[in-house]
Design a protein around this motif. Sequence first.
Motif, PDB file in Angstrom:
ATOM      1  N   GLY A  18       0.801  -1.213   0.000  1.00  0.00           N
ATOM      2  CA  GLY A  18       0.000   0.000   0.000  1.00  0.00           C
ATOM      3  C   GLY A  18       0.835   1.266   0.000  1.00  0.00           C
ATOM      4  O   GLY A  18       2.069   1.226  -0.012  1.00  0.00           O
ATOM      5  N   ARG A  19       0.124   2.372  -0.014  1.00  0.00           N
ATOM      6  CA  ARG A  19       0.749   3.691   0.113  1.00  0.00           C
ATOM      7  C   ARG A  19      -0.004   4.459   1.176  1.00  0.00           C
ATOM      8  O   ARG A  19      -1.220   4.335   1.303  1.00  0.00           O
ATOM      9  CB  ARG A  19       0.698   4.453  -1.203  1.00  0.00           C
ATOM     10  N   LEU A  20       0.754   5.251   1.920  1.00  0.00           N
ATOM     11  CA  LEU A  20       0.172   6.104   2.953  1.00  0.00           C
ATOM     12  C   LEU A  20       0.539   7.541   2.610  1.00  0.00           C
ATOM     13  O   LEU A  20       1.712   7.839   2.357  1.00  0.00           O
ATOM     14  CB  LEU A  20       0.722   5.728   4.335  1.00  0.00           C
ATOM     15  N   ARG A  21      -0.465   8.422   2.582  1.00  0.00           N
ATOM     16  CA  ARG A  21      -0.223   9.829   2.251  1.00  0.00           C
ATOM     17  C   ARG A  21      -0.633  10.702   3.432  1.00  0.00           C
ATOM     18  O   ARG A  21      -1.724  10.559   3.971  1.00  0.00           O
ATOM     19  CB  ARG A  21      -1.003  10.244   1.011  1.00  0.00           C
ATOM     20  N   ARG A  79      -3.950  15.014   7.575  1.00  0.00           N
ATOM     21  CA  ARG A  79      -4.850  13.954   7.111  1.00  0.00           C
ATOM     22  C   ARG A  79      -4.054  12.797   6.520  1.00  0.00           C
ATOM     23  O   ARG A  79      -3.236  12.980   5.620  1.00  0.00           O
ATOM     24  CB  ARG A  79      -5.787  14.522   6.053  1.00  0.00           C
ATOM     25  N   LEU A  80      -4.320  11.600   7.035  1.00  0.00           N
ATOM     26  CA  LEU A  80      -3.711  10.375   6.520  1.00  0.00           C
ATOM     27  C   LEU A  80      -4.718   9.660   5.634  1.00  0.00           C
ATOM     28  O   LEU A  80      -5.876   9.485   6.020  1.00  0.00           O
ATOM     29  CB  LEU A  80      -3.331   9.429   7.663  1.00  0.00           C
ATOM     30  N   SER A  81      -4.256   9.228   4.456  1.00  0.00           N
ATOM     31  CA  SER A  81      -5.106   8.425   3.584  1.00  0.00           C
ATOM     32  C   SER A  81      -4.278   7.271   3.033  1.00  0.00           C
ATOM     33  O   SER A  81      -3.074   7.398   2.831  1.00  0.00           O
ATOM     34  CB  SER A  81      -5.695   9.278   2.461  1.00  0.00           C
ATOM     35  N   PRO A  89     -10.102   8.039   5.267  1.00  0.00           N
ATOM     36  CA  PRO A  89      -8.973   8.801   5.798  1.00  0.00           C
ATOM     37  C   PRO A  89      -9.133   9.102   7.285  1.00  0.00           C
ATOM     38  O   PRO A  89     -10.237   9.045   7.834  1.00  0.00           O
ATOM     39  CB  PRO A  89      -9.004  10.086   4.969  1.00  0.00           C
ATOM     40  N   VAL A  90      -8.022   9.418   7.905  1.00  0.00           N
ATOM     41  CA  VAL A  90      -7.983   9.828   9.307  1.00  0.00           C
ATOM     42  C   VAL A  90      -7.513  11.281   9.334  1.00  0.00           C
ATOM     43  O   VAL A  90      -6.456  11.602   8.776  1.00  0.00           O
ATOM     44  CB  VAL A  90      -7.018   8.938  10.121  1.00  0.00           C
ATOM     45  N   THR A  91      -8.302  12.149   9.939  1.00  0.00           N
ATOM     46  CA  THR A  91      -7.979  13.566  10.004  1.00  0.00           C
ATOM     47  C   THR A  91      -7.729  13.970  11.450  1.00  0.00           C
ATOM     48  O   THR A  91      -8.520  13.635  12.336  1.00  0.00           O
ATOM     49  CB  THR A  91      -9.121  14.428   9.414  1.00  0.00           C
ATOM     50  N   LEU A  92      -6.634  14.686  11.663  1.00  0.00           N
ATOM     51  CA  LEU A  92      -6.288  15.218  12.983  1.00  0.00           C
ATOM     52  C   LEU A  92      -6.249  16.738  12.873  1.00  0.00           C
ATOM     53  O   LEU A  92      -5.675  17.277  11.926  1.00  0.00           O
ATOM     54  CB  LEU A  92      -4.928  14.697  13.434  1.00  0.00           C
ATOM     55  N   VAL A  93      -6.860  17.407  13.840  1.00  0.00           N
ATOM     56  CA  VAL A  93      -6.872  18.871  13.860  1.00  0.00           C
ATOM     57  C   VAL A  93      -6.299  19.319  15.199  1.00  0.00           C
ATOM     58  O   VAL A  93      -6.792  18.924  16.266  1.00  0.00           O
ATOM     59  CB  VAL A  93      -8.300  19.423  13.677  1.00  0.00           C
ATOM     60  N   LEU A  94      -5.245  20.120  15.127  1.00  0.00           N
ATOM     61  CA  LEU A  94      -4.603  20.689  16.320  1.00  0.00           C
ATOM     62  C   LEU A  94      -4.928  22.170  16.359  1.00  0.00           C
ATOM     63  O   LEU A  94      -4.602  22.908  15.422  1.00  0.00           O
ATOM     64  CB  LEU A  94      -3.086  20.481  16.269  1.00  0.00           C
TER      65      LEU A  94
END
Length: 190
Positions: free
Chosen positions: A85-88, A110-112, A178-183
């Motif tokens: 796979g690929r992780l972006r 954001r990780l996808s 996707p996984v999104t993180l907001v700081l």
Amino acid sequence: MTGGPPISDYGLLGDTRTAALVASDGGMDWLCVPRFDGDPLFGRLVGGPDAGTFRVGPARPATVVERRYRQHTATLETTWAVGSGRLRLTEAMVAEVSGRLLPTSLIVRRLSAERAAVEAVVEFDPRLGARHRRPRVQHRRQGLVCEWGALAVALDSTPTFRIEPGRPTSITVRPGHPVTLVLAVAHPNR
């Protein structure tokens, strides 16, 4: 810091008030808050592991296959080959030049995944200032809140998962999810 990435390995995220330096492993290793002249929140670049980091990336060593800014933007993209796979990681700071935004700084990461599910890690370890002070921590419905007096940072994720400062959190990123993180950084006096 000895043994860390060279400065040429870092990408820059900024919002006109402050900036973050992000290594190709996904480690945000330098960020002063709430402005350029503030205390470092993540200082691993110059202070080593005890100075804090916010790493979002592959759980195991992976090969960077592409690193670029999206055309005509300050949005940084890092793509790793991980197994089949690929992780972006796509990330940026929200710029609001009038200075009326509260929180004062907002960082979106954001990780996808592509082709296959990929194991990733979120390592959130804020340490404020030259003495690397640990925060007072609260888990709220909106996510994690870390405080040092009047300065507060909040970290939220979609989908929601529990993050403990100083402890890596393993997650699986699946294609199409996707996984999104907001700081968010808030400091009422600046």
